[in-house]
Design a protein around this motif. Structure first.
Motif, short mmCIF file in Angstrom:
data_model
loop_
_atom_site.label_atom_id
_atom_site.label_comp_id
_atom_site.label_asym_id
_atom_site.label_seq_id
_atom_site.Cartn_x
_atom_site.Cartn_y
_atom_site.Cartn_z
N ALA A 61 0.83 -1.20 0.00
CA ALA A 61 0.00 0.00 0.00
C ALA A 61 0.86 1.25 0.00
O ALA A 61 1.96 1.29 0.57
CB ALA A 61 -0.91 0.00 1.22
N VAL A 62 0.36 2.30 -0.63
CA VAL A 62 0.95 3.63 -0.54
C VAL A 62 0.37 4.32 0.69
O VAL A 62 -0.86 4.34 0.86
CB VAL A 62 0.64 4.46 -1.81
CG1 VAL A 62 1.19 5.87 -1.67
CG2 VAL A 62 1.19 3.77 -3.05
N VAL A 63 1.23 4.85 1.55
CA VAL A 63 0.78 5.46 2.80
C VAL A 63 0.85 6.98 2.69
O VAL A 63 1.89 7.54 2.37
CB VAL A 63 1.63 4.97 4.00
CG1 VAL A 63 1.11 5.59 5.31
CG2 VAL A 63 1.60 3.45 4.09
N THR A 68 0.51 15.04 3.12
CA THR A 68 0.93 14.58 1.79
C THR A 68 -0.23 14.26 0.85
O THR A 68 -0.02 14.08 -0.34
CB THR A 68 1.83 13.33 1.91
OG1 THR A 68 1.10 12.28 2.59
CG2 THR A 68 3.08 13.65 2.70
N ILE A 69 -1.45 14.19 1.38
CA ILE A 69 -2.58 13.73 0.57
C ILE A 69 -2.85 14.64 -0.62
O ILE A 69 -3.19 14.17 -1.72
CB ILE A 69 -3.85 13.56 1.45
CG1 ILE A 69 -4.97 12.87 0.65
CG2 ILE A 69 -4.32 14.90 2.00
CD1 ILE A 69 -6.16 12.50 1.50
N ASN A 70 -2.67 15.96 -0.45
CA ASN A 70 -2.99 16.88 -1.54
C ASN A 70 -1.95 16.89 -2.64
O ASN A 70 -2.20 17.39 -3.74
CB ASN A 70 -3.18 18.30 -0.99
CG ASN A 70 -4.44 18.43 -0.15
OD1 ASN A 70 -5.43 17.76 -0.41
ND2 ASN A 70 -4.38 19.27 0.87
N ASP A 71 -0.77 16.33 -2.36
CA ASP A 71 0.30 16.27 -3.37
C ASP A 71 0.34 14.93 -4.09
O ASP A 71 1.14 14.76 -5.02
CB ASP A 71 1.66 16.52 -2.70
CG ASP A 71 1.75 17.91 -2.07
OD1 ASP A 71 1.20 18.85 -2.66
OD2 ASP A 71 2.36 18.03 -0.99
N PHE A 72 -0.51 13.99 -3.67
CA PHE A 72 -0.44 12.65 -4.25
C PHE A 72 -0.90 12.65 -5.70
O PHE A 72 -1.89 13.26 -6.07
CB PHE A 72 -1.31 11.69 -3.44
CG PHE A 72 -1.38 10.31 -4.02
CD1 PHE A 72 -0.30 9.46 -3.92
CD2 PHE A 72 -2.52 9.88 -4.69
CE1 PHE A 72 -0.35 8.18 -4.48
CE2 PHE A 72 -2.59 8.61 -5.24
CZ PHE A 72 -1.50 7.77 -5.14
N LEU A 83 -4.33 2.34 -1.19
CA LEU A 83 -3.90 3.53 -0.44
C LEU A 83 -4.27 3.39 1.02
O LEU A 83 -5.36 2.89 1.35
CB LEU A 83 -4.59 4.78 -0.97
CG LEU A 83 -3.98 5.57 -2.12
CD1 LEU A 83 -4.83 6.80 -2.38
CD2 LEU A 83 -2.56 6.00 -1.81
N LEU A 84 -3.40 3.86 1.90
CA LEU A 84 -3.72 4.01 3.32
C LEU A 84 -3.54 5.48 3.67
O LEU A 84 -2.45 6.04 3.53
CB LEU A 84 -2.80 3.15 4.19
CG LEU A 84 -2.95 3.34 5.71
CD1 LEU A 84 -4.37 3.02 6.17
CD2 LEU A 84 -1.93 2.50 6.47
N ARG A 102 -12.96 13.38 -1.56
CA ARG A 102 -12.38 14.55 -2.23
C ARG A 102 -11.09 14.18 -2.97
O ARG A 102 -10.81 14.73 -4.03
CB ARG A 102 -12.13 15.66 -1.21
CG ARG A 102 -13.45 16.23 -0.67
CD ARG A 102 -13.28 17.52 0.09
NE ARG A 102 -14.59 18.06 0.44
CZ ARG A 102 -15.08 18.15 1.67
NH1 ARG A 102 -14.34 17.73 2.70
NH2 ARG A 102 -16.29 18.63 1.90
N LEU A 103 -10.33 13.24 -2.41
CA LEU A 103 -9.14 12.76 -3.13
C LEU A 103 -9.56 12.05 -4.41
O LEU A 103 -8.98 12.27 -5.48
CB LEU A 103 -8.33 11.82 -2.24
CG LEU A 103 -7.11 11.17 -2.92
CD1 LEU A 103 -6.11 12.24 -3.38
CD2 LEU A 103 -6.44 10.17 -1.98
N ALA A 104 -10.56 11.19 -4.32
CA ALA A 104 -11.04 10.45 -5.50
C ALA A 104 -11.52 11.42 -6.57
O ALA A 104 -11.23 11.25 -7.77
CB ALA A 104 -12.15 9.49 -5.11
N HIS A 105 -12.25 12.45 -6.19
CA HIS A 105 -12.75 13.43 -7.15
C HIS A 105 -11.60 14.21 -7.77
O HIS A 105 -11.56 14.43 -8.99
CB HIS A 105 -13.73 14.39 -6.47
CG HIS A 105 -14.26 15.44 -7.40
ND1 HIS A 105 -13.82 16.75 -7.37
CD2 HIS A 105 -15.19 15.38 -8.39
CE1 HIS A 105 -14.45 17.45 -8.28
NE2 HIS A 105 -15.29 16.65 -8.91
#
Length: 323
Positions: A61-63, A68-72, A83-84, A102-105
């Motif tokens: 998994a990518v953690v 860091t979530i907004n730069d993924f 993903l974790l 929101r990440l998926a979108h």
């Protein structure tokens, strides 16, 4: 390059249940279709979080975390991304899931599938059939399957209640109006038209563009009433719910909430009541006075009628054991 225009982000919220979440993950991975899986850890205790991280890393998994979530960005090498996402604290159901939504979108997934971690897959084609259902009419923004509880009974979509029904049939007049409420529910279920109702929220497919239009879940609730509120938000845009009755999932209901409220059903019901009242006040525009009456009525039910029913059930069981 992955074609995300047909792909689903499966989002699973975890709080202090790493073993259950891994079991759910393994079950979800038996589904047919094109999807990636996001596990969102909602501020679990460190030992439970460490166990989940260890198990997820074994599965490559990518953690990510809140920094860091907004730069993924997506890596197209893997057929299925795992993903974790580690959140700083327990934000509750709505906000925790919104991180995944929101990440998926943002990444461009067409759909998101919200799954509780106490869900097991029965029909492997459940995602494929949900997508067929939701795409059968552009008015459908979300969809859900038939949900089977641990008792083998179906947990069907719910009808849209008025505040008077909520306050009286489920409150101070419960003994007198109980059958009327049951008959209304049966009539609603027999019509098999759930477009204006709301689903059992343990397993729901959402179109991300439409979900983003209504800003996904309302983060003013910590737990409960999320589906009621989302239904109202979708209705403001004339979006409807699609119930796909011929596919099923298994739901071992309320495992995380039992842990959260330390098996206190009363505390859980008060939390549900607070969210319900917020829904009626904020989304159905009932007056503060009417909502306060409904609160009083429900608390009366919880403290008196419900307590009497539980007492009688316990005495009945004791009698059976002694026989």
């Amino acid at each position: 390059m992955k074609d995300l225009s047909k792909r689903t982000a499966v989002i699973v919220l975890n709080w202090n249940k790493p073993e259950m979440t891994i079991e759910c993950l393994e079950s979800l991975q038996t589904m047919e279709g094109e999807y990636d899986i996001f596990i969102v850890d909602n501020g679990s205790d460190q030992d439970k979080r460490d166990k989940l991280i260890s198990e997820m890393k074994k599965r490559n998994a990518v953690v990510l975390d809140e920094k860091t979530i907004n730069d993924f960005k997506l890596d197209d090498k893997d057929d299925q991304l795992l993903l974790l996402i580690l959140l700083d604290k327990n934000y509750g159901y709505a906000k925790g899931n919104n991180y995944g939504l929101r990440l998926a979108h943002r990444l461009g997934y067409k759909y998101s599938l919200i799954s509780n971690n106490d869900v097991k897959i029965i029909d492997k084609n459940v995602l494929v059939e949900l997508i067929k259902g939701i795409e059968s009419d552009p008015k459908y923004a979300w969809a859900g399957p038939r949900v089977i509880g641990p008792d083998g009974k179906a947990q069907k979509p719910r009808r849209r209640l008025n505040l008077s029904e909520y306050a009286l049939e489920m409150g101070i007049l419960y003994p007198f109006l109980r059958k009327r409420g049951i008959n209304k529910n049966k009539a609603y279920e027999n019509k098999n038209d759930f477009r204006y109702g709301w689903p059992v929220g343990c397993f729901i497919l959402i179109k991300n563009r439409e979900g983003n239009e209504v800003d996904f879940f309302d983060e003013n609730t910590f737990l409960y009433a999320e589906e009621l509120i989302l239904a109202e938000k979708f209705l403001t845009k004339n979006y409807l719910f699609m119930y796909v009755n011929d596919i099923s999932i298994l739901h071992d209901h309320a495992q995380t909430t039992k842990y959260l409220f330390k098996n206190s059903s009363y505390k859980a019901e008060i939390a549900r009541l607070n969210s319900d009242i917020y829904y009626f006040r904020s989304y159905r525009n009932y007056s503060a006075f009417a909502c306060q009456f409904a609160r009083f009525s429900r608390i009366f039910y919880l403290l008196f009628y419900r307590s009497v029913v539980i007492l009688l059930k316990n005495r009945f069981k004791i009698g059976e054991n002694n026989a």
